[in-house]
Enzyme design. Structure first.
Site, mmCIF file in Angstrom:
data_model
loop_
_atom_site.group_PDB
_atom_site.id
_atom_site.type_symbol
_atom_site.label_atom_id
_atom_site.label_comp_id
_atom_site.label_asym_id
_atom_site.label_seq_id
_atom_site.Cartn_x
_atom_site.Cartn_y
_atom_site.Cartn_z
ATOM 1 N N CYS A 42 0.631 -1.107 -0.066
ATOM 2 C CA CYS A 42 0.061 0.145 0.035
ATOM 3 C C CYS A 42 0.736 1.377 0.142
ATOM 4 C CB CYS A 42 -0.928 0.069 1.328
ATOM 5 S SG CYS A 42 -2.189 -1.409 1.185
ATOM 6 N N HIS A 160 5.303 5.523 1.057
ATOM 7 C CA HIS A 160 4.750 4.178 1.258
ATOM 8 C C HIS A 160 4.203 3.799 2.680
ATOM 9 C CE1 HIS A 160 5.328 -0.525 1.574
ATOM 10 N NE2 HIS A 160 5.349 -0.601 0.298
ATOM 11 N N HIS A 161 3.192 2.753 2.794
ATOM 12 C CA HIS A 161 2.439 2.944 3.863
ATOM 13 C C HIS A 161 3.203 2.336 5.139
ATOM 14 C CE1 HIS A 161 -1.200 3.047 6.172
ATOM 15 N NE2 HIS A 161 -1.972 2.983 5.033
ATOM 16 N N SER A 162 4.280 1.582 4.784
ATOM 17 C CA SER A 162 5.142 1.122 5.977
ATOM 18 C C SER A 162 5.654 2.100 6.736
ATOM 19 C CB SER A 162 6.241 -0.021 5.328
ATOM 20 O OG SER A 162 7.209 0.946 4.368
ATOM 21 N N GLY A 164 4.367 4.757 7.876
ATOM 22 C CA GLY A 164 3.014 5.190 8.918
ATOM 23 C C GLY A 164 1.933 5.105 8.237
#
EC number: 2.3.1.20
Length: 507
Positions: A42, A160-162, A164
């Site tokens: 995501c 990138h969703h990683s 946060g």
């Protein structure tokens, strides 16, 4: 004596080196690893409209002074194999900010505002097919010298969703902005009163009833909370196993392929209209947004079903008993943390960073109502029932347990299946109440969203000043006309406002 001192100094040096290495390398959290699984790769993307021409040097210098102080924005993802086991770490690196700021060459002399809007949508949609380069920190900023119908120039942030969740990113971006009225002051968010089911209600109850009845009420409230949580937990398990939504024209058959192109559009409406309805109906802004969304989805599905069955155009077209549910994102932080994030970038302080979100499975009631206010009442009744449950906390905790026990891949499969059996994602973020500037550039609107999860439709709402921006991220093979969905949402808001004003004037 000298030998002892030398040994001690050596131990201190060794400890210092270890500490520095630990600070330079951070293992990915379970949630961050989940967002790198193929099923959940995501990204958060935010389109920011600017009132004045972009000056790239100002933005680059501002990023160096702010975002670069945050460890996630100055660390790259490294995959290591340890004893046949893959380990993922954030490793601090030297960041060349200019490599993360992209300024495309656009031939704007023949582009009118309407065409510029289409160009922007196409540009952002193309970004959804391009993965971020993992050899450097996972973020980038696109600066578009493009005049659209609602902005002089546009900035596009992709993260990138990683790194946060949406609340983290929004708070971090806002921590990089300042009020235009006072360039030294951080933006302020509207006060959100979150009364707990405990304090105020218990005090009122204790005054009105005897201790016995007060105790009965407390026990009854606790029993309802437990019962609702158990029911919601069972629904989540059933959804992960077999309970699917109805196959409507907006539900994708999602075996999400890598690099799938998503279409992103936005629409801005007056927040004052939302507040007018909120005050008249004694609801919250979120209640009104949910109710209007329910009405808008009903109108949109009426048209889509009518297109499929032209012979029944005069009927309601909508089948009865449609199950259409949204994964409603809930922020689990006690505060929004803009000041904390600003302090982090200036002083190195720590705040609760990362992915702290839970999910609520929210059922929309799809139907055509003679009284549009029914949509508001139904939505409020449903969300009030969901608030009296620990579903959001439970999904967060269960997600962590699945990650720790089953591993990333199996946990991703379970969560992917649960989300795939629902229809859409839904979120609502509160923004600044006054005009802000982004590194010296006045902001006209903020339109954030997310892509990479198994939904053909994501509805995201972002308030800013006296405006509310609706961002839609859709799979164009499923929803080919997202602007019509925006039209239906706006028309539903207008019709509800008219009814509210008429009833208010007659009272």
């Amino acid at each position: 004596m000298e030998i002892k001192i030398r040994r001690r100094r050596g131990q201190i040096a060794e400890t210092t080196v270890k500490k520095e290495v630990e600070e330079e390398e951070q293992p990915l959290s379970p949630a961050a690893r989940l967002f790198h699984a193929p099923e959940f790769n995501c990204y958060i993307i935010s389109v920011v409209g600017l009132k004045n021409k972009i000056e790239p040097d100002m933005i680059i210098e501002g990023i160096k002074q702010t975002l670069m102080r945050h460890p996630r924005f100055s660390s790259k993802l490294v995959n290591n194999c340890n004893n046949n086991r893959q380990e993922q770490k954030w490793v601090r690196t030297n960041v060349v900010v200019e490599d993360h700021v992209i300024i495309p060459k656009i031939q704007t002399q023949h582009i009118e505002n309407a065409n510029a809007d289409v160009f922007l949508e196409s540009y952002v949609s193309d970004l959804t097919t391009i993965p971020l380069d993992t050899s450097k920190p996972l973020w980038e900023v696109h600066l578009l010298d493009l005049k659209t119908s609602d902005a002089e120039n546009v900035a596009v942030l992709r993260i990138h969703h990683s790194l946060g969740d949406g609340m983290s990113m929004m708070s971090l971006v806002l921590a990089c902005t300042r009020k235009t009225s006072n360039p030294n002051e951080l933006p302020s968010l509207p006060y959100q009163n979150r009364p707990s089911s405990g304090s105020s209600s218990l005090k009122t109850s204790s005054r009105c009833y005897s201790r016995f009845f007060w105790l009965v009420m407390v026990l009854w409230s606790a029993a309802l909370l437990v019962l609702n949580t158990v029911c919601d937990a069972l629904e989540f398990i059933a959804t992960a196993l077999f309970l699917k939504d109805t196959e409507t024209p907006i539900k994708g058959d999602f075996k999400l392929s890598k690099g799938k192109r998503m279409c992103m559009v936005h629409r801005t409406v007056s927040l004052d209209d939302i507040k007018l309805i909120k005050n008249a109906m004694k609801m919250t802004v979120n209640d009104v947004v949910l109710g209007v969304s329910q009405a808008g989805l009903s109108q949109y599905l009426k048209r889509r079903y009518g297109e499929q069955e032209e012979s029944k155009r005069n009927s309601s077209n909508i089948p009865k008993g449609i199950r259409l549910r949204a994964a409603l994102l809930v922020n689990l932080r006690p505060t929004t943390g803009i000041q904390d994030l600003a302090d982090m970038m200036t002083k190195g302080s720590k705040c609760r960073w990362g992915n702290w979100i839970g999910y609520i499975i929210f059922p929309f009631s799809i139907a055509l109502c003679d009284d549009p206010l029914k949509h508001l009442r139904r939505a409020k009744s449903t969300i009030d029932r969901k608030k009296n449950s620990l579903e959001a906390v439970l999904t967060f905790v269960v997600g962590k347990i699945l990650l720790n026990t089953l591993g990333v891949q199996r946990a991703a499969n379970v969560l992917n299946r649960a989300l795939s059996n629902t229809t859409m994602s839904f979120s609502n973020l509160v923004g600044p109440v006054e005009e802000i500037s982004f590194y010296g550039h006045t902001v006209t609107y903020i339109a954030p969203s997310v892509y990479g999860h198994p939904h053909a439709l994501t509805m995201h709402f972002q308030s800013y000043m006296n405006k509310l921006t609706i961002s839609l991220t859709v799979d164009p093979t499923v929803i080919s006309d997202p602007h019509k969905l925006c039209d239906d949402w706006e028309e539903s808001l207008r019709s509800i406002k008219v009814v509210v004003q008429e009833r208010t004037s007659t009272q």
